[in-house]
Design an enzyme around this catalytic site. Structure first.
Site, PDB file in Angstrom:
ATOM      1  N   GLY A 157      -5.417 -10.503  -2.327  1.00  0.00           N
ATOM      2  CA  GLY A 157      -5.186  -9.063  -2.501  1.00  0.00           C
ATOM      3  C   GLY A 157      -4.604  -8.774  -3.873  1.00  0.00           C
ATOM      4  O   GLY A 157      -3.811  -7.851  -4.038  1.00  0.00           O
ATOM      5  N   ASP A 205     -12.653 -12.425   1.874  1.00  0.00           N
ATOM      6  CA  ASP A 205     -12.060 -11.729   3.011  1.00  0.00           C
ATOM      7  C   ASP A 205     -11.143 -12.747   3.695  1.00  0.00           C
ATOM      8  O   ASP A 205     -11.628 -13.723   4.283  1.00  0.00           O
ATOM      9  CB  ASP A 205     -13.156 -11.237   3.960  1.00  0.00           C
ATOM     10  N   SER A 250       7.711  -8.071   5.052  1.00  0.00           N
ATOM     11  CA  SER A 250       8.217  -6.706   4.843  1.00  0.00           C
ATOM     12  C   SER A 250       9.527  -6.560   5.606  1.00  0.00           C
ATOM     13  O   SER A 250       9.712  -7.216   6.650  1.00  0.00           O
ATOM     14  CB  SER A 250       7.207  -5.682   5.383  1.00  0.00           C
ATOM     15  N   TYR A 274       1.921  -3.236  12.263  1.00  0.00           N
ATOM     16  CA  TYR A 274       2.363  -3.755  10.958  1.00  0.00           C
ATOM     17  C   TYR A 274       3.652  -4.564  11.085  1.00  0.00           C
ATOM     18  O   TYR A 274       3.775  -5.670  10.547  1.00  0.00           O
ATOM     19  CB  TYR A 274       2.549  -2.567  10.011  1.00  0.00           C
ATOM     20  N   LYS A 284       4.195  -8.575  10.314  1.00  0.00           N
ATOM     21  CA  LYS A 284       5.118  -9.075   9.284  1.00  0.00           C
ATOM     22  C   LYS A 284       6.216  -9.945   9.894  1.00  0.00           C
ATOM     23  O   LYS A 284       6.680 -10.903   9.253  1.00  0.00           O
ATOM     24  CB  LYS A 284       5.703  -7.908   8.479  1.00  0.00           C
TER      25      LYS A 284
HETATM   26  P1  NDP Z   1      -2.389  -2.453  -1.762  1.00  0.00           P
HETATM   27  O1  NDP Z   1      -3.159  -1.768  -0.704  1.00  0.00           O
HETATM   28  O2  NDP Z   1      -2.158  -1.766  -3.057  1.00  0.00           O
HETATM   29  O3  NDP Z   1      -3.035  -3.892  -2.081  1.00  0.00           O
HETATM   30  C1  NDP Z   1      -3.469  -4.755  -1.060  1.00  0.00           C
HETATM   31  C2  NDP Z   1      -4.658  -5.526  -1.580  1.00  0.00           C
HETATM   32  O4  NDP Z   1      -5.128  -6.400  -0.523  1.00  0.00           O
HETATM   33  C3  NDP Z   1      -5.813  -4.605  -1.948  1.00  0.00           C
HETATM   34  O5  NDP Z   1      -6.358  -4.994  -3.192  1.00  0.00           O
HETATM   35  C4  NDP Z   1      -6.785  -4.845  -0.786  1.00  0.00           C
HETATM   36  O6  NDP Z   1      -8.137  -4.635  -1.115  1.00  0.00           O
HETATM   37  C5  NDP Z   1      -6.544  -6.298  -0.461  1.00  0.00           C
HETATM   38  N1  NDP Z   1      -7.084  -6.628   0.847  1.00  0.00           N
HETATM   39  C6  NDP Z   1      -7.119  -5.860   1.967  1.00  0.00           C
HETATM   40  N2  NDP Z   1      -7.744  -6.493   2.962  1.00  0.00           N
HETATM   41  C7  NDP Z   1      -8.112  -7.707   2.477  1.00  0.00           C
HETATM   42  C8  NDP Z   1      -8.787  -8.824   3.035  1.00  0.00           C
HETATM   43  N3  NDP Z   1      -9.238  -8.832   4.295  1.00  0.00           N
HETATM   44  N4  NDP Z   1      -9.005  -9.907   2.242  1.00  0.00           N
HETATM   45  C9  NDP Z   1      -8.580  -9.919   0.964  1.00  0.00           C
HETATM   46  N5  NDP Z   1      -7.922  -8.903   0.391  1.00  0.00           N
HETATM   47  C10 NDP Z   1      -7.690  -7.797   1.137  1.00  0.00           C
HETATM   48  O7  NDP Z   1      -0.994  -2.868  -1.074  1.00  0.00           O
HETATM   49  P2  NDP Z   1       0.445  -3.180  -1.693  1.00  0.00           P
HETATM   50  O8  NDP Z   1       0.330  -3.717  -3.060  1.00  0.00           O
HETATM   51  O9  NDP Z   1       1.305  -2.012  -1.445  1.00  0.00           O
HETATM   52  O10 NDP Z   1       0.922  -4.338  -0.687  1.00  0.00           O
HETATM   53  C11 NDP Z   1       0.814  -5.717  -0.984  1.00  0.00           C
HETATM   54  C12 NDP Z   1       1.570  -6.501   0.078  1.00  0.00           C
HETATM   55  O11 NDP Z   1       2.938  -6.085   0.106  1.00  0.00           O
HETATM   56  C13 NDP Z   1       1.033  -6.276   1.492  1.00  0.00           C
HETATM   57  O12 NDP Z   1       1.099  -7.485   2.224  1.00  0.00           O
HETATM   58  C14 NDP Z   1       2.012  -5.260   2.063  1.00  0.00           C
HETATM   59  O13 NDP Z   1       2.052  -5.318   3.453  1.00  0.00           O
HETATM   60  C15 NDP Z   1       3.313  -5.719   1.417  1.00  0.00           C
HETATM   61  N6  NDP Z   1       4.347  -4.702   1.379  1.00  0.00           N
HETATM   62  C16 NDP Z   1       4.192  -3.515   0.685  1.00  0.00           C
HETATM   63  C17 NDP Z   1       5.227  -2.590   0.661  1.00  0.00           C
HETATM   64  C18 NDP Z   1       5.112  -1.306  -0.085  1.00  0.00           C
HETATM   65  O14 NDP Z   1       6.071  -0.528  -0.050  1.00  0.00           O
HETATM   66  N7  NDP Z   1       4.019  -1.027  -0.774  1.00  0.00           N
HETATM   67  C19 NDP Z   1       6.477  -2.841   1.362  1.00  0.00           C
HETATM   68  C20 NDP Z   1       6.539  -4.087   2.055  1.00  0.00           C
HETATM   69  C21 NDP Z   1       5.508  -4.991   2.029  1.00  0.00           C
HETATM   70  P3  NDP Z   1      -8.760  -3.115  -1.014  1.00  0.00           P
HETATM   71  O15 NDP Z   1      -8.436  -2.515  -2.335  1.00  0.00           O
HETATM   72  O16 NDP Z   1     -10.188  -3.324  -0.802  1.00  0.00           O
HETATM   73  O17 NDP Z   1      -8.095  -2.447   0.162  1.00  0.00           O
END
Ligand code: NDP
Length: 245
Positions: free
Chosen positions: A10, A61, A140, A153, A157
């Site tokens: 991701g 994926d 998280s 969610y 986590k």
């Molecule tokens: P984003 O949605 O900005 O980024 C997540 C990325 O993961 C995206 O590029 C997404 O692709 C990719 N993704 C989704 N599904 C898959 C998959 N099946 N295989 C591979 N890649 C995938 O999220 P954040 O940067 O905000 O979050 C990153 C991490 O931090 C996550 O685990 C989130 O739960 C955690 N987190 C975030 C918080 C926040 O406040 N933002 C707080 C606590 C934890 P696509 O663009 O196609 O969706």
């Protein structure tokens, strides 16, 4: 981290991209796995151009073991070894528990929890053979404290935190460390969806009075992935302005 190779799932945007950029600045070659091929390749190319390290972007994926295995084979052919894995890919599908659709439960658990297991299993094998590696999982704070509207969610986590501890125990004697970070509320596309009122309520819950940034999370991940943390495994570090203590 010069000479080290890091996979970030991701990693095309948000927190994952910040992590990839920081590890690259510290000298690591970075491999970005993201579900959208164009975005993975574009993010990898931008990091190579801006920072001057070797990069690779692949469509992966994380819920599909075959997709992970194919990308890992390609990464091993190109880089020969993997030193760091950051399990960052994650999604939300929020809703009150009694109204939550089964498909939303299944999707969030599949990406956020099963995906971490699939990537840890595949990349962990390579690291165990090399007797060296650092894995950092992105959990998280809601996995620790729960959150109304996030049954799927928060369960995923909390699962990541348990999985971190078990993989740390299984891998410790073979030189592979596994830790997690638990971000609080971080400014990204995920939290941009919140209303001003929700954001105001959040600020009141955070002792330090503001949301964090993706760079705050990246700093902690880089520490746990580096030799500065060489005697730390199985831990979850909260990055949350003091929300959970
Ligand atoms: P984003 O949605 O900005 O980024 C997540 C990325 O993961 C995206 O590029 C997404 O692709 C990719 N993704 C989704 N599904 C898959 C998959 N099946 N295989 C591979 N890649 C995938 O999220 P954040 O940067 O905000 O979050 C990153 C991490 O931090 C996550 O685990 C989130 O739960 C955690 N987190 C975030 C918080 C926040 O406040 N933002 C707080 C606590 C934890 P696509 O663009 O196609 O969706």
């Amino acid at each position: 981290m010069r000479g080290e190779n890091a996979i970030i799932t991701g990693g095309a945007r948000g927190i994952g991209e910040s992590i990839a950029r920081l590890l690259a600045k510290m000298g690591a070659a970075v491999i970005i796995w993201d579900v959208l091929e164009d975005q993975a390749k574009a993010a990898a190319a931008a990091i190579a151009k801006d920072i001057g390290v070797k990069t690779l972007g692949s469509a992966v994926d994380v819920t599909k073991a075959a997709s992970v295995d194919t990308a890992l084979d390609a990464a091993m052919k190109e880089f020969g070894k993997i030193d760091i894995l950051v399990n960052n890919a994650g999604v939300t599908r929020d809703g009150l528990l009694i109204r939550m659709k089964e498909e939303d439960w299944d999707l969030v658990l599949a990406i956020n929890l099963k995906g971490v297991w699939i990537c840890t299993k595949a990349v962990g094998k390579v690291m165990l053979k090399a007797r060296k590696g650092a894995i950092v999982n992105i959990a998280s704070v809601v996995g620790v404290m729960g959150n109304a509207g996030q049954a799927n969610y928060s369960a995923s986590k909390a699962g990541v935190i348990g999985l971190t501890k078990t993989s740390a125990r299984e891998f410790a004697q073979r030189g592979v460390r596994v830790n997690a970070v638990a971000p609080g509320y971080i400014r990204t596309a995920m939290t941009d969806k919140l209303s001003d009122e929700q954001r105001g309520r959040l600020r009141n819950m955070i002792p330090m009075g503001d949301l964090g940034t993706p760079d705050d999370v990246a700093d902690a991940v880089a520490f746990l992935a580096s030799d500065a943390a060489k005697y730390i495994t199985g831990q979850t570090l909260n990055i949350d302005g003091g929300m959970v203590m």
